[in-house]
Scaffold this active site. Structure first.
Site, PDB file in Angstrom:
ATOM      1  N   ALA A  54       0.894  -1.265  -0.009  1.00  0.00           N
ATOM      2  CA  ALA A  54      -0.077  -0.098   0.015  1.00  0.00           C
ATOM      3  C   ALA A  54       0.891   1.325  -0.083  1.00  0.00           C
ATOM      4  O   ALA A  54       1.164   1.932   0.949  1.00  0.00           O
ATOM      5  CB  ALA A  54      -0.952   0.078   1.234  1.00  0.00           C
ATOM      6  N   GLY A  55       1.389   1.616  -1.075  1.00  0.00           N
ATOM      7  CA  GLY A  55       2.132   3.090  -1.207  1.00  0.00           C
ATOM      8  C   GLY A  55       1.249   3.874  -1.881  1.00  0.00           C
ATOM      9  O   GLY A  55       0.507   4.699  -1.166  1.00  0.00           O
ATOM     10  N   SER A  56       1.224   3.960  -3.340  1.00  0.00           N
ATOM     11  CA  SER A  56       0.224   4.718  -3.776  1.00  0.00           C
ATOM     12  C   SER A  56      -1.263   4.589  -3.499  1.00  0.00           C
ATOM     13  O   SER A  56      -2.228   5.534  -3.432  1.00  0.00           O
ATOM     14  CB  SER A  56       0.495   5.159  -5.312  1.00  0.00           C
ATOM     15  OG  SER A  56       1.674   5.702  -5.501  1.00  0.00           O
ATOM     16  N   SER A  82      -9.769   4.466   2.572  1.00  0.00           N
ATOM     17  CA  SER A  82      -8.939   5.849   3.229  1.00  0.00           C
ATOM     18  C   SER A  82      -9.558   6.257   4.326  1.00  0.00           C
ATOM     19  O   SER A  82      -8.932   7.071   5.052  1.00  0.00           O
ATOM     20  CB  SER A  82      -8.226   6.180   2.279  1.00  0.00           C
ATOM     21  OG  SER A  82      -9.405   7.122   1.458  1.00  0.00           O
ATOM     22  N   ARG A 102       2.383  18.317  -2.195  1.00  0.00           N
ATOM     23  CA  ARG A 102       3.465  17.896  -3.172  1.00  0.00           C
ATOM     24  C   ARG A 102       4.215  18.817  -3.404  1.00  0.00           C
ATOM     25  O   ARG A 102       5.378  18.695  -4.037  1.00  0.00           O
ATOM     26  CB  ARG A 102       2.458  17.190  -4.322  1.00  0.00           C
ATOM     27  CG  ARG A 102       2.065  15.955  -4.055  1.00  0.00           C
ATOM     28  CD  ARG A 102       1.091  15.282  -5.045  1.00  0.00           C
ATOM     29  NE  ARG A 102       0.924  13.830  -4.624  1.00  0.00           N
ATOM     30  CZ  ARG A 102      -0.221  13.198  -5.007  1.00  0.00           C
ATOM     31  NH1 ARG A 102      -1.263  13.761  -5.649  1.00  0.00           N
ATOM     32  NH2 ARG A 102      -0.426  11.874  -4.489  1.00  0.00           N
ATOM     33  N   GLN A 116      27.996  25.504 -29.114  1.00  0.00           N
ATOM     34  CA  GLN A 116      26.327  25.587 -28.883  1.00  0.00           C
ATOM     35  C   GLN A 116      25.797  24.411 -28.280  1.00  0.00           C
ATOM     36  O   GLN A 116      24.823  24.425 -27.577  1.00  0.00           O
ATOM     37  CB  GLN A 116      25.637  25.886 -30.176  1.00  0.00           C
ATOM     38  CG  GLN A 116      25.974  27.342 -30.887  1.00  0.00           C
ATOM     39  CD  GLN A 116      25.242  27.402 -32.044  1.00  0.00           C
ATOM     40  OE1 GLN A 116      24.576  26.555 -32.637  1.00  0.00           O
ATOM     41  NE2 GLN A 116      25.288  28.554 -32.788  1.00  0.00           N
ATOM     42  N   GLU A 124       6.002  10.328  -2.305  1.00  0.00           N
ATOM     43  CA  GLU A 124       4.980  11.391  -2.181  1.00  0.00           C
ATOM     44  C   GLU A 124       4.153  11.209  -3.762  1.00  0.00           C
ATOM     45  O   GLU A 124       3.595  12.129  -4.166  1.00  0.00           O
ATOM     46  CB  GLU A 124       5.410  12.566  -2.164  1.00  0.00           C
ATOM     47  CG  GLU A 124       4.535  13.734  -1.535  1.00  0.00           C
ATOM     48  CD  GLU A 124       4.214  13.703  -0.231  1.00  0.00           C
ATOM     49  OE1 GLU A 124       2.989  14.178   0.048  1.00  0.00           O
ATOM     50  OE2 GLU A 124       4.949  13.053   0.477  1.00  0.00           O
ATOM     51  N   THR A 176       4.354   8.649  -7.368  1.00  0.00           N
ATOM     52  CA  THR A 176       5.057   8.504  -8.629  1.00  0.00           C
ATOM     53  C   THR A 176       4.502   9.615  -9.580  1.00  0.00           C
ATOM     54  O   THR A 176       3.558  10.075  -9.618  1.00  0.00           O
ATOM     55  CB  THR A 176       5.005   7.204  -9.120  1.00  0.00           C
ATOM     56  OG1 THR A 176       3.882   6.826  -9.581  1.00  0.00           O
ATOM     57  CG2 THR A 176       5.534   6.129  -8.008  1.00  0.00           C
TER      58      THR A 176
END
Length: 408
Positions: A134-136, A184, A267, A303, A388, A390
């Site tokens: 359970a990250g994102s 959530s 963010r 250049q 925070e 991806t």
């Protein structure tokens, strides 16, 4: 409401100069050593505490700056010094803000001082949210908190991962599920006091970059904390859960999306970190290009090199403007109708990866060695497109916000 401005006021400029001096004189000289050691730079954190940078007062002053530019300005300067050490300095702020946002006055007064300690006995804190599965996807969180009414205690079980300062912290703030049916919205945050039985450090991660920042798993095995360690208190939690259950019956999707809006506001700070790292690499590359000679002239005369530097600076300035806009909007309560928070984080993160890679290219073989700092900056920059949320998650948030469609 403060007017939007692209110029720092005199007080902000003074703080910026002070932070830049600390980053140049204290952080940068120590950066390579602590990157190699892959250990928490306690002496640098202590120096930051002595001068007042590592403190709740400093963080709060920047956080409540009515222009919204205090935090991004501070983050940019510290991460210009070194990303790993800077994260070690600001990482406690994640836990402190969690308590400030959700805790009672008594909890704030009790626990936040213990997170920082003092200049003679520095402490750190950890905010534990992400999990192996359970990250994102925060709705998939498995760590559970069950209330033992007879003893007025909460019992926590689960494993957290990617926790900055996890396991070495004096105070851990742990997000856990109290009502699995609410996704959530069924989460709550808990203080785990120092030396609480059942909390232990799991795997410490050996990372590609930001290696001076301690990142580890936190294992919770029948961790019991007093009822007073539930942030906000039981009565407030029960009221919030009741409202969430009622809204879930009426419109479940709206409840789910409300959680994403919370992350959106935080963010821009990560974007500011990325801007600091990108700016540092650009400055090294610019200095190198003006002093390094090939075929009898500085390489910036070509250049191919000059245009790269022009693009690098343009992208950095554009990233900063997106971060500042989102930061001003957040502090002044402006809704992110076009996911401006995600825009700032996405663009700044991708800019940091690109600019640091270009810096290596400009330095050539020297850039690929650890004799020059750009290879470390490039390794550090990789994290900004991952934590925070991806870059892919940022694009998803932006696309959903613009279209109103449940894009997957």
């Amino acid at each position: 409401m403060a007017e939007f401005t692209m110029e720092l006021n005199d007080e902000q400029k003074e703080v910026q100069s002070w932070l830049h001096g600390f980053a140049a004189d204290v952080i940068r000289p120590a950066a390579a050593e602590w990157d190699e050691r892959e250990e928490t730079p306690w002496p640098v954190i202590q120096e930051a505490a002595k001068v007042g940078i590592y403190s709740l007062d400093f963080y709060a002053q920047q956080y409540f700056d009515p222009t919204g530019l205090g935090i991004p300005m501070a983050m940019e300067e510290l991460f210009w010094g070194d990303a790993g050490i800077a994260l070690s300095i600001v990482g406690t702020g994640l836990a402190a803000v969690g308590v400030l946002a959700n805790g009672t006055e008594e909890q704030i007064g009790t626990w936040i001082p213990q997170m920082y300690g003092d200049a003679n006995d520095v402490k750190v804190a950890a905010f534990c949210s992400s999990e192996p599965d359970a990250g994102s996807d925060v709705a998939s969180m498995r760590t559970r908190a069950v209330y033992d009414e007879a003893r007025d205690e909460w019992v926590l079980n689960g494993t957290k991962t990617w926790a900055t300062n996890g396991g070495i912290a004096n105070v851990h703030v742990v997000v856990a599920v109290v009502d699995p049916d609410l996704g959530s919205k069924g989460h709550a945050s808990f203080i785990v006091p120092p030396n609480t039985p059942g909390l232990s450090q799991g795997q410490k991660f050996k990372k590609h970059g930001i290696r001076a920042s301690h990142t580890a798993e936190v294992v919770l095995d029948d961790v019991r904390v007093p009822g007073s360690c539930l942030l906000g208190g039981k009565e407030k939690l029960d009221e919030r859960l009741a409202r969430a259950r009622e809204r879930a019956k009426q419109n479940g999707e709206r409840v789910k999306n409300a959680a994403m809006a919370t992350f959106e506001a935080s963010r821009p700070a990560v974007g500011a970190m990325a801007v600091g790292t990108a700016r540092a690499a650009y400055e090294v590359a610019l200095d190198y290009a003006t002093t390094r000679e090939q075929f009898g002239r500085p390489i910036i005369d070509n250049q191919g090199v000059a245009f790269q530097l022009a693009d690098m600076r343009t992208q950095i300035d554009a990233a900063r403007l997106l971060v500042w806009r989102a930061s001003w909007m957040a502090v002044n309560g402006k809704p992110f109708t076009a996911a401006e928070g995600s825009m700032s984080k996405l663009f700044a993160s991708e800019t940091a990866k690109k600019v640091t890679a270009q810096a290596i290219q400009i330095l050539g073989g020297n850039g690929y060695t650890r004799e020059y700092p750009v290879e470390r900056m490039h390794r550090d920059a990789a994290i900004y497109t991952i934590f925070e949320g991806t870059s892919e998650i940022q694009r998803l948030v932006i696309a959903r916000t613009l279209s109103g469609m449940p894009i997957r």
